[in-house]
Design a protein around this motif. Structure first.
Motif, PDB file in Angstrom:
ATOM      1  N   SER A  91       0.826  -1.207   0.000  1.00 28.60           N
ATOM      2  CA  SER A  91       0.000   0.000   0.000  1.00 28.60           C
ATOM      3  C   SER A  91       0.863   1.261   0.000  1.00 28.60           C
ATOM      4  CB  SER A  91      -0.949  -0.001   1.208  1.00 28.60           C
ATOM      5  OG  SER A  91      -0.230   0.020   2.425  1.00 28.60           O
ATOM      6  N   ILE A  92       2.015   1.223   0.673  1.00 29.35           N
ATOM      7  CA  ILE A  92       2.928   2.371   0.660  1.00 29.35           C
ATOM      8  C   ILE A  92       3.492   2.587  -0.742  1.00 29.35           C
ATOM      9  CG2 ILE A  92       5.188   3.179   1.444  1.00 29.35           C
ATOM     10  CD1 ILE A  92       3.131   3.704   3.500  1.00 29.35           C
ATOM     11  N   PHE A  93       3.859   1.506  -1.420  1.00 28.54           N
ATOM     12  CA  PHE A  93       4.343   1.632  -2.800  1.00 28.54           C
ATOM     13  C   PHE A  93       3.263   2.238  -3.699  1.00 28.54           C
ATOM     14  CE2 PHE A  93       7.886  -1.472  -2.069  1.00 28.54           C
ATOM     15  CZ  PHE A  93       8.896  -0.672  -2.595  1.00 28.54           C
ATOM     16  N   ILE A  94       2.037   1.750  -3.555  1.00 29.72           N
ATOM     17  CA  ILE A  94       0.937   2.265  -4.387  1.00 29.72           C
ATOM     18  C   ILE A  94       0.706   3.742  -4.102  1.00 29.72           C
ATOM     19  CG2 ILE A  94      -1.535   2.096  -4.840  1.00 29.72           C
ATOM     20  CD1 ILE A  94      -1.303  -0.899  -4.228  1.00 29.72           C
ATOM     21  N   ALA A  95       0.700   4.106  -2.810  1.00 26.63           N
ATOM     22  CA  ALA A  95       0.490   5.512  -2.451  1.00 26.63           C
ATOM     23  C   ALA A  95       1.627   6.392  -2.970  1.00 26.63           C
ATOM     24  CB  ALA A  95       0.370   5.650  -0.933  1.00 26.63           C
ATOM     25  N   SER A  96       2.864   5.905  -2.889  1.00 30.71           N
ATOM     26  CA  SER A  96       4.011   6.682  -3.379  1.00 30.71           C
ATOM     27  C   SER A  96       3.916   6.901  -4.885  1.00 30.71           C
ATOM     28  CB  SER A  96       5.317   5.964  -3.030  1.00 30.71           C
ATOM     29  OG  SER A  96       5.471   5.836  -1.625  1.00 30.71           O
ATOM     30  N   ILE A  97       3.512   5.863  -5.603  1.00 28.07           N
ATOM     31  CA  ILE A  97       3.337   6.005  -7.056  1.00 28.07           C
ATOM     32  C   ILE A  97       2.223   7.012  -7.352  1.00 28.07           C
ATOM     33  CG2 ILE A  97       2.661   4.796  -9.163  1.00 28.07           C
ATOM     34  CD1 ILE A  97       3.930   2.265  -7.910  1.00 28.07           C
ATOM     35  N   VAL A 154       5.547   3.040  11.481  1.00 26.63           N
ATOM     36  CA  VAL A 154       6.111   4.301  10.990  1.00 26.63           C
ATOM     37  C   VAL A 154       7.437   4.061  10.278  1.00 26.63           C
ATOM     38  CG1 VAL A 154       7.057   6.530  11.693  1.00 26.63           C
ATOM     39  CG2 VAL A 154       4.937   5.700  12.737  1.00 26.63           C
ATOM     40  N   VAL A 155       8.329   3.304  10.901  1.00 28.44           N
ATOM     41  CA  VAL A 155       9.653   3.059  10.317  1.00 28.44           C
ATOM     42  C   VAL A 155       9.528   2.307   8.996  1.00 28.44           C
ATOM     43  CG1 VAL A 155      11.840   1.853  10.634  1.00 28.44           C
ATOM     44  CG2 VAL A 155      10.824   3.119  12.535  1.00 28.44           C
ATOM     45  N   LEU A 156       8.688   1.267   8.966  1.00 29.97           N
ATOM     46  CA  LEU A 156       8.524   0.480   7.744  1.00 29.97           C
ATOM     47  C   LEU A 156       7.936   1.328   6.621  1.00 29.97           C
ATOM     48  CD1 LEU A 156       8.792  -2.347   6.532  1.00 29.97           C
ATOM     49  CD2 LEU A 156       6.464  -2.838   7.327  1.00 29.97           C
ATOM     50  N   SER A 157       6.984   2.161   6.939  1.00 27.64           N
ATOM     51  CA  SER A 157       6.352   3.013   5.925  1.00 27.64           C
ATOM     52  C   SER A 157       7.335   4.020   5.356  1.00 27.64           C
ATOM     53  CB  SER A 157       5.148   3.741   6.534  1.00 27.64           C
ATOM     54  OG  SER A 157       4.175   2.838   7.000  1.00 27.64           O
ATOM     55  N   VAL A 158       8.075   4.701   6.239  1.00 25.11           N
ATOM     56  CA  VAL A 158       9.017   5.726   5.779  1.00 25.11           C
ATOM     57  C   VAL A 158      10.142   5.095   4.963  1.00 25.11           C
ATOM     58  CG1 VAL A 158      10.711   7.433   6.538  1.00 25.11           C
ATOM     59  CG2 VAL A 158       8.477   7.315   7.652  1.00 25.11           C
ATOM     60  N   ALA A 191       8.794   4.168   1.471  1.00 24.12           N
ATOM     61  CA  ALA A 191       8.629   5.366   0.640  1.00 24.12           C
ATOM     62  C   ALA A 191       9.987   5.943   0.242  1.00 24.12           C
ATOM     63  CB  ALA A 191       7.801   6.416   1.383  1.00 24.12           C
ATOM     64  N   TYR A 192      10.931   5.973   1.188  1.00 22.77           N
ATOM     65  CA  TYR A 192      12.286   6.482   0.888  1.00 22.77           C
ATOM     66  C   TYR A 192      12.935   5.651  -0.216  1.00 22.77           C
ATOM     67  CZ  TYR A 192      17.259   7.410   1.417  1.00 22.77           C
ATOM     68  OH  TYR A 192      18.571   7.716   1.172  1.00 22.77           O
ATOM     69  N   PHE A 193      12.810   4.340  -0.120  1.00 24.93           N
ATOM     70  CA  PHE A 193      13.403   3.457  -1.129  1.00 24.93           C
ATOM     71  C   PHE A 193      12.799   3.736  -2.500  1.00 24.93           C
ATOM     72  CE2 PHE A 193      13.158  -0.514  -3.582  1.00 24.93           C
ATOM     73  CZ  PHE A 193      14.509  -0.804  -3.710  1.00 24.93           C
ATOM     74  N   PHE A 194      11.491   3.896  -2.555  1.00 23.13           N
ATOM     75  CA  PHE A 194      10.840   4.148  -3.850  1.00 23.13           C
ATOM     76  C   PHE A 194      11.332   5.455  -4.474  1.00 23.13           C
ATOM     77  CE2 PHE A 194       7.523   6.439  -6.160  1.00 23.13           C
ATOM     78  CZ  PHE A 194       7.302   5.556  -7.213  1.00 23.13           C
ATOM     79  N   PHE A 195      11.289   6.553  -3.694  1.00 29.09           N
ATOM     80  CA  PHE A 195      11.644   7.853  -4.255  1.00 29.09           C
ATOM     81  C   PHE A 195      13.149   7.984  -4.502  1.00 29.09           C
ATOM     82  CE2 PHE A 195       7.518   9.042  -2.319  1.00 29.09           C
ATOM     83  CZ  PHE A 195       6.922   9.573  -3.452  1.00 29.09           C
ATOM     84  N   ALA A 196      13.965   7.226  -3.754  1.00 35.06           N
ATOM     85  CA  ALA A 196      15.407   7.272  -3.982  1.00 35.06           C
ATOM     86  C   ALA A 196      15.791   6.539  -5.262  1.00 35.06           C
ATOM     87  CB  ALA A 196      16.152   6.665  -2.788  1.00 35.06           C
ATOM     88  N   VAL A 197      15.054   5.486  -5.602  1.00 29.56           N
ATOM     89  CA  VAL A 197      15.377   4.666  -6.777  1.00 29.56           C
ATOM     90  C   VAL A 197      14.639   5.155  -8.017  1.00 29.56           C
ATOM     91  CG1 VAL A 197      15.211   2.341  -7.758  1.00 29.56           C
ATOM     92  CG2 VAL A 197      15.922   2.643  -5.387  1.00 29.56           C
ATOM     93  N   PHE A 198      13.394   5.565  -7.860  1.00 29.03           N
ATOM     94  CA  PHE A 198      12.575   5.941  -9.022  1.00 29.03           C
ATOM     95  C   PHE A 198      13.136   7.217  -9.653  1.00 29.03           C
ATOM     96  CE2 PHE A 198       8.588   7.327 -11.152  1.00 29.03           C
ATOM     97  CZ  PHE A 198       8.336   6.145 -11.854  1.00 29.03           C
ATOM     98  N   PRO A 199      13.324   7.235 -10.975  1.00 26.99           N
ATOM     99  CA  PRO A 199      13.996   8.392 -11.604  1.00 26.99           C
ATOM    100  C   PRO A 199      13.156   9.664 -11.647  1.00 26.99           C
ATOM    101  CG  PRO A 199      13.271   6.815 -13.277  1.00 26.99           C
ATOM    102  CD  PRO A 199      13.034   6.166 -11.948  1.00 26.99           C
ATOM    103  N   ILE A 200      11.833   9.541 -11.641  1.00 23.21           N
ATOM    104  CA  ILE A 200      10.970  10.727 -11.722  1.00 23.21           C
ATOM    105  C   ILE A 200      10.565  11.122 -10.308  1.00 23.21           C
ATOM    106  CG2 ILE A 200       8.844  11.681 -12.659  1.00 23.21           C
ATOM    107  CD1 ILE A 200       8.955   9.569 -14.842  1.00 23.21           C
ATOM    108  N   ARG A 201      11.005  12.314  -9.873  1.00 20.92           N
ATOM    109  CA  ARG A 201      10.710  12.755  -8.507  1.00 20.92           C
ATOM    110  C   ARG A 201      10.171  14.185  -8.518  1.00 20.92           C
ATOM    111  NH1 ARG A 201      16.130  11.172  -5.292  1.00 20.92           N
ATOM    112  NH2 ARG A 201      17.073  11.957  -7.200  1.00 20.92           N
ATOM    113  N   ASP A 202       9.126  14.405  -9.297  1.00 18.76           N
ATOM    114  CA  ASP A 202       8.522  15.734  -9.374  1.00 18.76           C
ATOM    115  C   ASP A 202       7.788  16.066  -8.079  1.00 18.76           C
ATOM    116  OD1 ASP A 202       9.436  15.986 -11.947  1.00 18.76           O
ATOM    117  OD2 ASP A 202       7.596  15.180 -12.846  1.00 18.76           O
TER     118      ASP A 202
END
Length: 486
Positions: A74-80, A129-133, A136-147
């Motif tokens: 769900s965190i991955f989906i929300a981050s996307i 909290v730790v698992l969620s953050v 999300a950090y992993f997704f935005f750090a790896v994903f190339p589009i960070r608008d």
């Protein structure tokens, strides 16, 4: 035949007294009926399943196995969804998220003095909290589009509305949980309304791009939601009179009761502080917008000025040195007496703005090069938000073009005046300014110099010096439109 005047043997006084008694009885009956109606309408105790409610809340606290993977997905989906600026995707992620369990556990355990449930709730809340953050950090750090999408930025600046949503959402959730035959639709609705997941995703985004303001703002919003949902749970559990957990050891029972009371107070203090703080910020923002709409927007320019409402910056800054920044563009500057009037009106008519600084940014009071740089930065910083707003982009581009032309006409006046004095010993004063000229088809900007010669020079000598100086200025400045006046 004589009439019997005392047929009923009732005096007027007795008749009036009887009418009053009947009115009193009717009124009491109406009040009683209203109380019964309101009790049946609003009472939630009669249809509450205390044991089932407690079991359901306790069962949702742990984060392990399936629940952990559901949270990660769900965190991955929300981050996307936040990255793509898709509200629908974010809502879908919130519907499958299991974030609410430990928070309800915190509120309930404090209300019934259940130290074991409190311990489990705190541990699983920290894991959540730790698992969620981290996810999300992993997704935005790896994903190339960070608008920096509007969905992300909306989670970095909480206000009074977020406090009210969290509190009333928490009330609705606990009431739905307590009802016999839990209302699932309410639970899903509260999961969407209170929005626990997007702030945690924004915390991860802020950490990934190194922007601590975003991370701390989103963490503050998550803290608000958590505190007020737990507070609402605490109040409803107390209202429904759930039985307190009993301990065989009387000392332990008293200790647990005191610890629970202290923690409850510690939760309520920041909750109250946050509410007051958000209320003050909201009041400041409302009065700032009223001040702008009532005093600034109606101001009439006479020569091409314009108030840039979209670039207004209202900064409460937690009540420490708050300011309102107003941006004006164009050749016309705002008179000092008008700015002084705005200051006086701000302090007298808007009490929440009394200690607020008024920053006026206007083209005419800045050097042309500084003005050009400001518009360039302004344009670049706002460009992503202006896409699709062609009129604003066109205006900024036109303003940028005008300022570039104006900046190109700027001269090193200090150097020019020093050289002129060295070349013309009778020159005692030199002034410079820009002037506008029109043939009613086009408007041109002219460089105009005004000179003053030493007394005693004849008219012929002055005319000759003026011609020489004008010719030198045109060559020195590479501008054939230079004008010379005396």
């Amino acid at each position: 035949m004589k009439k019997n005047l005392n047929q009923d043997n009732i005096t007027p006084t007795e008749d009036a007294s009887g009418s009053k008694e009947e009115v009193k009885k009717d009124f009491k009956g109406l009040v009683g009926s209203t109380k019964v109606f309101l009790r049946e309408l609003l009472d939630i105790r009669t249809n509450t399943d205390q044991e089932a409610t407690k079991e359901a809340i306790v069962a949702d606290i742990p984060f392990r196995g399936h629940t952990s993977w559901i949270l990660i997905c769900s965190i991955f989906i929300a981050s996307i969804g936040l990255n793509a600026n898709s509200t629908a995707v974010v809502i879908g992620a919130m519907l499958i998220s299991p974030l609410m369990g430990p928070i309800l556990g915190l509120g309930m355990s404090l209300a019934i003095n259940d130290v074991d449930t409190l311990r489990r709730s705190l541990k699983n809340f920290a894991i959540m909290v730790v698992l969620s953050v981290l996810t999300a950090y992993f997704f935005f750090a790896v994903f190339p589009i960070r608008d920096e999408s509007s969905e992300l930025l909306a989670r970095t600046a909480p206000d009074i509305r977020d406090v009210l949503i969290a509190f009333f959402g928490g009330l609705a959730l606990v009431i739905a949980r307590a009802k016999k035959g839990t209302i699932a639709s309410v639970i899903f609705g509260v999961a969407i309304a209170t929005a626990l997941m997007p702030p945690l995703c924004t915390v991860g985004f802020g950490l990934a791009i190194g922007n601590m303001d975003y991370a701390l703002g989103a963490l503050y919003l998550f803290t608000i939601n958590t505190i007020f949902i737990a507070l609402a749970t605490f109040l409803i559990i107390k209202l429904l009179r759930f039985p307190m957990v009993r301990y065989a050891n009387s000392k332990k029972r008293r200790l647990i009761a005191r610890v629970a009371s202290v923690i409850a107070v510690l939760v309520m203090v920041p909750a109250g502080y946050t509410f007051v703080k958000a209320l003050n910020a909201s009041g400041f923002s409302n009065q700032a917008h009223q001040f702008i709409s009532q005093k600034i927007v109606p101001y009439q320019f006479s020569d091409g000025g314009r108030f840039m409402d979209n670039f207004t910056d209202i900064n409460y800054n937690n009540g420490i040195d708050p300011y309102i920044e107003l941006v004006f563009m164009g050749d016309e500057t705002i008179p000092e007496n008008v700015i002084a009037t705005w200051e006086r009106q701000k302090n007298e008519e808007f009490p929440k703005l009394r200690n607020t600084e008024l920053h006026i940014i206007q083209g005419g009071k800045n050097e042309q090069v500084d003005q050009l740089r400001y518009v360039n930065e302004l344009y670049e910083s706002q460009k992503s938000q202006l896409m699709g707003k062609d009129d604003k982009i066109a205006f900024l581009e036109a303003e940028l073009t005008r300022l570039k032309k104006s900046a190109a006409r700027q001269i090193p006046f200090g150097d020019i005046s020093a050289e002129a004095k060295a070349n013309y010993e009778n020159l005692i004063a030199l002034e410079y300014g820009n002037a506008l000229r029109t043939d009613f088809n086009n408007v041109d900007t002219l460089s105009v110099f005004q000179v003053k010669w030493a007394p005693g020079l004849g008219a012929g000598r002055i005319s000759e010096e003026n011609k020489r100086l004008l010719q030198w200025l045109k060559i020195r400045l590479k501008d054939s439109t230079v004008q010379l006046r005396q």
